[in-house]
Design a protein around this motif. Sequence first.
Motif, PDB file in Angstrom:
ATOM      1  N   ASP A  57      34.145 -70.241  36.860  1.00  0.00           N
ATOM      2  CA  ASP A  57      33.036 -71.178  37.080  1.00  0.00           C
ATOM      3  C   ASP A  57      31.969 -71.052  36.005  1.00  0.00           C
ATOM      4  OD1 ASP A  57      34.130 -72.213  39.365  1.00  0.00           O
ATOM      5  OD2 ASP A  57      33.150 -70.769  40.702  1.00  0.00           O
ATOM      6  N   TYR A  58      32.206 -70.205  34.969  1.00  0.00           N
ATOM      7  CA  TYR A  58      31.125 -69.878  34.047  1.00  0.00           C
ATOM      8  C   TYR A  58      30.476 -71.127  33.438  1.00  0.00           C
ATOM      9  CZ  TYR A  58      28.251 -68.050  30.398  1.00  0.00           C
ATOM     10  OH  TYR A  58      27.157 -67.792  29.618  1.00  0.00           O
ATOM     11  N   GLY A  59      31.327 -72.057  32.984  1.00  0.00           N
ATOM     12  CA  GLY A  59      30.815 -73.275  32.329  1.00  0.00           C
ATOM     13  C   GLY A  59      29.846 -74.009  33.233  1.00  0.00           C
ATOM     14  N   TRP A  60      30.257 -74.168  34.441  1.00  0.00           N
ATOM     15  CA  TRP A  60      29.415 -74.919  35.392  1.00  0.00           C
ATOM     16  C   TRP A  60      28.113 -74.171  35.675  1.00  0.00           C
ATOM     17  CZ3 TRP A  60      27.201 -74.170  40.106  1.00  0.00           C
ATOM     18  CH2 TRP A  60      26.719 -75.322  40.729  1.00  0.00           C
ATOM     19  N   VAL A  61      28.239 -72.862  35.904  1.00  0.00           N
ATOM     20  CA  VAL A  61      27.059 -72.074  36.263  1.00  0.00           C
ATOM     21  C   VAL A  61      26.069 -72.074  35.114  1.00  0.00           C
ATOM     22  CG1 VAL A  61      26.236 -69.762  36.819  1.00  0.00           C
ATOM     23  CG2 VAL A  61      28.288 -70.642  37.907  1.00  0.00           C
ATOM     24  N   GLU A  62      26.578 -71.998  33.891  1.00  0.00           N
ATOM     25  CA  GLU A  62      25.670 -71.993  32.749  1.00  0.00           C
ATOM     26  C   GLU A  62      24.875 -73.305  32.707  1.00  0.00           C
ATOM     27  OE1 GLU A  62      27.506 -71.389  28.972  1.00  0.00           O
ATOM     28  OE2 GLU A  62      25.687 -71.935  27.892  1.00  0.00           O
ATOM     29  N   ALA A  63      25.594 -74.414  32.864  1.00  0.00           N
ATOM     30  CA  ALA A  63      24.925 -75.714  32.764  1.00  0.00           C
ATOM     31  C   ALA A  63      23.977 -75.951  33.941  1.00  0.00           C
ATOM     32  CB  ALA A  63      25.969 -76.821  32.704  1.00  0.00           C
ATOM     33  N   ALA A  64      24.426 -75.574  35.127  1.00  0.00           N
ATOM     34  CA  ALA A  64      23.670 -75.975  36.322  1.00  0.00           C
ATOM     35  C   ALA A  64      22.610 -74.958  36.715  1.00  0.00           C
ATOM     36  CB  ALA A  64      24.628 -76.194  37.487  1.00  0.00           C
ATOM     37  N   LEU A  65      22.870 -73.676  36.523  1.00  0.00           N
ATOM     38  CA  LEU A  65      21.932 -72.684  37.041  1.00  0.00           C
ATOM     39  C   LEU A  65      21.245 -71.878  35.933  1.00  0.00           C
ATOM     40  CD1 LEU A  65      23.910 -71.330  40.121  1.00  0.00           C
ATOM     41  CD2 LEU A  65      22.114 -73.056  40.062  1.00  0.00           C
ATOM     42  N   LEU A  66      22.040 -71.331  35.019  1.00  0.00           N
ATOM     43  CA  LEU A  66      21.426 -70.431  34.031  1.00  0.00           C
ATOM     44  C   LEU A  66      20.395 -71.174  33.189  1.00  0.00           C
ATOM     45  CD1 LEU A  66      24.549 -68.357  33.024  1.00  0.00           C
ATOM     46  CD2 LEU A  66      22.524 -67.573  34.250  1.00  0.00           C
ATOM     47  N   LYS A  67      20.746 -72.405  32.754  1.00  0.00           N
ATOM     48  CA  LYS A  67      19.804 -73.146  31.911  1.00  0.00           C
ATOM     49  C   LYS A  67      18.528 -73.503  32.653  1.00  0.00           C
ATOM     50  CE  LYS A  67      22.834 -74.962  28.426  1.00  0.00           C
ATOM     51  NZ  LYS A  67      23.663 -76.052  27.952  1.00  0.00           N
ATOM     52  N   LYS A  68      18.591 -73.479  33.951  1.00  0.00           N
ATOM     53  CA  LYS A  68      17.405 -73.831  34.745  1.00  0.00           C
ATOM     54  C   LYS A  68      16.634 -72.596  35.187  1.00  0.00           C
ATOM     55  CE  LYS A  68      17.372 -78.318  35.400  1.00  0.00           C
ATOM     56  NZ  LYS A  68      16.180 -79.166  35.291  1.00  0.00           N
ATOM     57  N   LEU A  69      17.279 -71.428  35.179  1.00  0.00           N
ATOM     58  CA  LEU A  69      16.633 -70.249  35.751  1.00  0.00           C
ATOM     59  C   LEU A  69      16.341 -69.163  34.725  1.00  0.00           C
ATOM     60  CD1 LEU A  69      18.811 -69.844  38.983  1.00  0.00           C
ATOM     61  CD2 LEU A  69      16.589 -70.941  38.803  1.00  0.00           C
ATOM     62  N   ASP A  70      17.267 -68.965  33.799  1.00  0.00           N
ATOM     63  CA  ASP A  70      17.193 -67.761  32.962  1.00  0.00           C
ATOM     64  C   ASP A  70      16.244 -67.975  31.784  1.00  0.00           C
ATOM     65  OD1 ASP A  70      18.577 -65.059  32.487  1.00  0.00           O
ATOM     66  OD2 ASP A  70      18.542 -66.051  30.521  1.00  0.00           O
ATOM     67  N   ASN A  71      15.367 -66.999  31.517  1.00  0.00           N
ATOM     68  CA  ASN A  71      14.374 -67.195  30.473  1.00  0.00           C
ATOM     69  C   ASN A  71      14.922 -66.951  29.074  1.00  0.00           C
ATOM     70  OD1 ASN A  71      14.601 -64.484  30.582  1.00  0.00           O
ATOM     71  ND2 ASN A  71      12.532 -64.082  31.370  1.00  0.00           N
ATOM     72  N   GLN A  72      16.161 -66.502  28.993  1.00  0.00           N
ATOM     73  CA  GLN A  72      16.741 -66.426  27.646  1.00  0.00           C
ATOM     74  C   GLN A  72      17.356 -67.760  27.243  1.00  0.00           C
ATOM     75  OE1 GLN A  72      19.230 -63.117  26.821  1.00  0.00           O
ATOM     76  NE2 GLN A  72      17.811 -61.655  27.774  1.00  0.00           N
TER      77      GLN A  72
END
Length: 427
Positions: free
Chosen positions: A253-268
Motif C-alpha cells: 500500500d506504500y504508493g497510496w499511503v504516501e499520496a494520501a497520508l504521508l504528504k498530508k501529515l509528515d513534515n518531511q
Amino acid sequence: MWTSALQLVFIGFYLQVPTCYPSCTFYGLVANCPSRNHYWVPTLPPNITHLYLQMNFISEINSSSLRNYDHLQQLDLGMQKVPLVLRNNAFLRQRKLTTLVLGSNIGLQMEPRAFAGLFLSLAANRFYCDCNLESFLKWLNVTNVTFASPTEEYRCEFPAALQNLPLGNFSRVIEPCGEDDAKAIQDLQLALFIFNAVLVITVILSGFIYARLRGHIFIIYKTIVGRVLEGPKPNLPVDEVQYDAFLSFSENDYGWVEAALLKKLDNQFSEENLFRCCFEARDFLPGEDHLTNIRDAIWSSRKTVCVVSKEFLKDGWCLEAFTLAQGRMLEELTDVLVMVVVGKMAHYQLMKYQAVRAFVQRREYLTWPEDPQDLEWFYERLVSKILKDTKVKKFAEDQPEPAQPDAQTQEEEGIQLENIGPIPCQL
Ligand SMILES: *[C@@H]1O[C@H](CO)[C@@H](O)[C@H](O)[C@H]1NC(C)=O
Ligand SMILES: *[C@@H]1O[C@H](CO)[C@@H](O)[C@H](O)[C@H]1NC(C)=O
Ligand SMILES: *[C@@H]1O[C@H](CO)[C@@H](O)[C@H](O)[C@H]1NC(C)=O
Ligand SMILES: *[C@@H]1O[C@H](CO)[C@@H](O)[C@H](O)[C@H]1NC(C)=O
Ligand SMILES: *[C@@H]1O[C@H](CO)[C@@H](O)[C@H](O)[C@H]1NC(C)=O
C-alpha cells in the motif's frame, strides 16, 4: 315474429323509465331525488305529493319552478350546494304544502313575497342568532306573509348568551358578518401556505446541499473559524517521544499511503505538515530484528495509525503491530491506536481477525471517505485524533491476544465444521 315483437316492447319499456325521470326514485307518489346533481326542479309526474331535493345545486325557485306540482304536501330543499334564492310567488300554487324544509342553506335569500299564498309557521325553528341571520331578519321585516303565530314570539335559541332574546331585539343589535374574519382566515391560509412552501423548499435544499456541497461548506467553516479565532497553530505537546505517529501499513500500500497520508501529515514531505511520522521504509533500523523495530516504533511514537486495507490484513507483521499497539493502549488507557479502514471492505472481513474485531466492536475508527468532498473532514478528524490524548475505558473482554496469521490460511481452505464452537482460551 311474435317473440321478437314482445322483446322490443319490453326493451322499450325498460328504456323508458330511466330516460324520463333519470335521477329520482319513486315510492308511489313520493319522489326521492337527493344528491343527484339537479340544477333546477326536475320534470316529474304532476300528481306527486312528496318531493325530496336536498343536497343538489338548485340556485333558484321561481313562480314557474313548481307550477306543475299542485299536490305537494312535503318539499325538501335543504342543504343546497349553491346559494338558493326564493323568488316572489314561488309557492303560490302549493295550497296543500304542510312542510317546507329550507335548513342548512348557506346564503339563503328570500324575496319579500316568496311565501305568498302559504300559511306559514316558523315557530318550530330554533334560531341561531349570529350574523348569518341578517338576511332572514331583513326579510321578516319587509314581508307581508301571514304567519300562524305572531313573529314577535320568535326567540333566539343559540348561542347561550342570547337565549330567549326576541328576534326583534336581536335585529337591533345584529352586526353584519365581518369581512374581517374572512380576511383574517385568508391571511392565515396565505401565511400557512408560505410557511409550508418554505419548509418544503428548506428540506429539499438541505438535502441537496448535504449531498453536493458538504465538503465545500466544511472548508468554508474551517476558514471562517480559523479567521475568527486566529489562534496560533495547535502546538504539539512537547514531550520526550521521538515521533508523533507511527504509520503501520502493508508494503503493497506504500504508493497510496504516501499520496494520501504521508504528504498530508509528515513534515518531511511538506513544511506545512505538523507531524514527525515514522514508517518502516524510512525509519526502521536496518539489521535490527523486525519485531524489535515495530515495538520501538510503537513505544517511541505518541500514536500508532494502522492503515487497515485488504493487504494489511494479509500481512502478519501488520497484524502484530496492531496487536502490540492495542496492548499499549490497554496498558496506558489512552487511545494510542488510530485505525483507518481503507478500501471497500465488508464488515465480516474485519471481524475475522481477533485483534481487529475487538477494536472494531468497541472503539471508534475512521473510514477513508468514498466521496472526495469529505476528504477535508477526514483529515481534520485524523489530525485531531493524533493530537488528542483521550482516556479510554477498559472492557472486560479486552484481552490482548497475539495475532493469528493462521486465521487467513484457514479461511482460504473454506469453513471447517469442527472449528465452529467456542474459541479456546489462549493464555
Ligand atoms: C300519477 O301520474 C302518472 C303519470 O303522470 C300515472 O301513471 C299515475 O297513475 C298517477 N298516479 C296516481 C295515483 O294518480
Ligand atoms: C325560473 O327559473 C328557470 C330556471 O331556473 C328559468 O328557466 C325560468 O325562465 C324562470 N322563470 C321566471 C318566470 O323567471
Ligand atoms: C325594519 O323596517 C323598518 C321600516 O319598515 C326600518 O325602520 C327598520 O330599520 C328595519 N329593520 C331592519 C333590521 O332592517
Ligand atoms: C301584501 O300582500 C298583498 C296581497 O297579498 C299585496 O297586495 C300587497 O302589495 C303586499 N304588500 C307588500 C308591501 O308587499
Ligand atoms: C326587547 O326590546 C323591548 C323594547 O324594544 C324591551 O322592552 C324588552 O325588554 C327587550 N327584551 C329583552 C329580552 O331585552
